[in-house]
Design a protein around this motif. Structure first.
Motif, PDB file in Angstrom:
ATOM      1  N   THR A 106      -5.360   0.330   7.489  1.00 43.66           N
ATOM      2  CA  THR A 106      -4.900  -1.024   7.152  1.00 43.66           C
ATOM      3  C   THR A 106      -5.748  -2.137   7.792  1.00 43.66           C
ATOM      4  OG1 THR A 106      -3.199  -0.825   8.853  1.00 43.66           O
ATOM      5  CG2 THR A 106      -2.529  -0.378   6.587  1.00 43.66           C
ATOM      6  N   TYR A 120      -3.796   5.464   6.412  1.00 44.26           N
ATOM      7  CA  TYR A 120      -4.333   4.356   5.628  1.00 44.26           C
ATOM      8  C   TYR A 120      -4.952   3.388   6.633  1.00 44.26           C
ATOM      9  CZ  TYR A 120      -1.614   5.588   1.407  1.00 44.26           C
ATOM     10  OH  TYR A 120      -1.090   6.187   0.307  1.00 44.26           O
ATOM     11  N   PHE A 138      -7.545  -1.580  -2.342  1.00 41.89           N
ATOM     12  CA  PHE A 138      -7.271  -0.201  -1.930  1.00 41.89           C
ATOM     13  C   PHE A 138      -7.298   0.738  -3.142  1.00 41.89           C
ATOM     14  CE2 PHE A 138      -3.862   2.966  -0.658  1.00 41.89           C
ATOM     15  CZ  PHE A 138      -4.673   3.679   0.209  1.00 41.89           C
ATOM     16  N   LEU A 172       0.827  -1.218   0.000  1.00 43.69           N
ATOM     17  CA  LEU A 172       0.000   0.000   0.000  1.00 43.69           C
ATOM     18  C   LEU A 172       0.852   1.254   0.000  1.00 43.69           C
ATOM     19  CD1 LEU A 172      -2.669  -0.830   2.749  1.00 43.69           C
ATOM     20  CD2 LEU A 172      -2.729  -1.355   0.308  1.00 43.69           C
ATOM     21  N   ASN A 191       5.389   1.460   5.864  1.00 42.17           N
ATOM     22  CA  ASN A 191       4.263   1.133   6.749  1.00 42.17           C
ATOM     23  C   ASN A 191       4.603   1.263   8.238  1.00 42.17           C
ATOM     24  OD1 ASN A 191       5.792  -1.160   6.607  1.00 42.17           O
ATOM     25  ND2 ASN A 191       4.241  -2.370   5.556  1.00 42.17           N
ATOM     26  N   TRP A 217       4.111   8.604   4.218  1.00 44.07           N
ATOM     27  CA  TRP A 217       3.316   7.769   3.319  1.00 44.07           C
ATOM     28  C   TRP A 217       4.119   6.640   2.690  1.00 44.07           C
ATOM     29  CZ3 TRP A 217      -1.455   8.313   4.227  1.00 44.07           C
ATOM     30  CH2 TRP A 217      -1.971   9.563   4.585  1.00 44.07           C
TER      31      TRP A 217
END
Ligand SMILES: NC(=O)c1ccc[n+]([C@@H]2O[C@H](COP(=O)([O-])OP(=O)(O)OC[C@H]3O[C@@H](n4cnc5c(N)ncnc54)[C@H](O)[C@@H]3O)[C@@H](O)[C@H]2O)c1
Length: 422
Positions: A368, A366, A200, A129, A348, A345
């Motif tokens: 997750t 995000y 996503f 992601l 993670n 960004w």
């Protein structure tokens, strides 16, 4: 706004070392303690990362009694994600859980609900992601470059093709092939990087129906003569090595899925997204956590076959057909040099750190856990459809899914009875 965070790790196997590499890039995070049931692995971990003996635990539940730790990084294997993450959050710690969120939708939902009920900050590791590939794809779609999306395909053969060393090298304990510990193979293992990323990018469309099939046909691992038997496995046929499927979403989108840890296909093809104005083709989503996790120097060191690709085909502003090759890998390097307010960004663990410190909020991070939950629903659809030999609806998946988690674990230190903890 930099804040110091004290993290503890549970499970000091293969992936914990990659986590440690990333933590070493975030000086505000100190790994203060670790828990591991394998005493020699624990000792070696303590020595390698200079963690004091008094901060090493063979029973992680003892570690959860401490009040000088802020958050816990859960690095145990799949069917322990729910038992351990739930125990962690119930004990009052924020939690970073390795992928897959769980081996079953049921267990992922337990984790998701526990975070909501306890108010703890939960993140699920889905490194794909955070890549420039995902960022660029989302931006092109948001800008309308693809028009209306109608069909997509995920294609991944992680270890690329045979003859090759397949999945075996990826774990210290061989747990990837062990059904009670792993739950399933490719579809929830490497598959979640692709499923999660695609869902996503597509904006988390609501699942309608899934038809799927799992296969256990090709022995995973390598013959004894490869590298002194290093990659040979005691149980090479443990979990399914290939999963395929076809999903329909309530907004009309359809998605084909091919995911394999071992295959005799040389080139399984690109993943792609079809839109009325343009299409995207891509390969190699970041399943490694970027070069911080791989420990590679910043430029050009990731082997070319592992570098992500992204190609847009559509019309330019004059209506002429164009094909544009983006360079996700090079852009990934650039992301690190952006202003501090945007740099969270691209990784993670860094993203989770900024969530813990309040730079990112429930609205801006995000999500997750939600992406992980949607990923589990789709993967479980393929599992259940394969068992029933018929398509399943999202409602059926939710109703039929059951726990595969290890709620009672035999360890060298006695039985860990996780049911006690919730
Ligand atoms: N290895 C990889 O390349 C990789 C990549 C990404 C994600 N992951 C994910 O990370 C997780 C762990 O994988 P791994 O490769 O590190 O496996 P591993 O088997 O090498 O490590 C897991 C460790 O957890 C320990 N453990 C088991 N029960 C425990 C308990 N109750 N308390 C403390 N420690 C316990 C085991 O002894 C083992 O050392 C998996 O869910 C996997 O999907 C692995």
């Amino acid at each position: 706004m930099n804040q110091n965070i004290r993290v503890a790790i549970i499970g000091t196997g293969m992936i914990s070392h990659r986590h440690m590499k990333v933590w070493s890039h975030i000086p505000e995070v100190a790994v203060a303690a670790a828990a591991e049931i394998d005493a020699s692995a624990l000792k070696a971990f303590g020595e390698q990362y200079h963690i004091d003996e008094k901060d090493l635990y063979t029973d992680f539940r003892e570690m959860l009694k401490r009040d000088d730790i802020d958050a816990i990084d859960v690095c145990v294997h799949n069917n322990l994600h729910a038992p351990v993450s739930i125990a962690v959050m119930k004990a009052g710690f924020d939690c970073y859980c390795e992928k897959p969120m769980s081996a079953s939708y049921f267990d992922s939902k337990l984790i998701y609900d526990c975070a909501k009920a306890t108010g703890r900050k939960l993140a699920v590791q889905i490194s794909s992601l955070f890549s420039a590939q995902t960022l660029i794809a989302k931006k092109l779609i948001e800008a309308g470059k693809l028009g209306d999306l109608y069909h997509a395909r995920i294609s991944e053969a992680t270890w690329r093709r045979r003859p090759h060393v397949d999945r075996a090298a990826a774990s210290c304990s061989g747990a990837f092939q062990d059904p009670p510990m792993a739950g399933h193979g490719a579809i929830i293992d490497t598959g979640v990087y692709h499923l999660g990323q695609m869902l996503f990018i597509l904006g988390l469309p609501e699942l309608d129906t899934v038809l799927g099939r799992l296969y256990q046909k090709v022995p995973i691992g390598a013959p004894d003569w490869v590298d002194g038997g290093r990659y040979a496995l005691a149980h090479p046929m443990g979990v399914d090595e290939m999963g395929v499927g076809f999903a329909n979403f309530k907004n009309g989108l359809s998605l084909e899925i091919f995911t394999a840890n071992a295959t005799n296909i040389d080139q399984p093809g690109h993943s792609y997204i079809e839109g009325t104005n343009g299409g995207l083709q891509y390969s190699m989503p970041d399943a490694f956590g970027g070069d911080w996790a791989m420990g590679m120097p910043p430029f050009g060191e990731l082997p070319e076959f592992l570098q992500p690709t992204l190609t847009y085909t559509g019309l330019d502003e004059f209506g002429f057909a164009v094909t544009t090759d983006y360079r996700p890998y090079e852009n990934q390097q650039d992301l690190k040099h952006y202003a501090p307010e945007t740099m969270h960004w691209f990784d993670n663990q860094l993203h989770w750190y900024h969530y813990l410190t309040g730079v990112l909020t429930d609205e801006t991070r995000y999500d997750t856990p939600l992406i992980g939950l949607n990923t589990s629903l789709l993967a479980e659809g393929i599992v259940l459809s394969s068992e029933r030999r018929s398509a399943v609806t999202a409602e059926e998946i939710k109703a039929l899914s059951h726990s595969t988690a290890m709620w009672r674990q035999e360890t060298p230190w006695g039985i860990f009875d996780y049911e006690d903890s919730f």
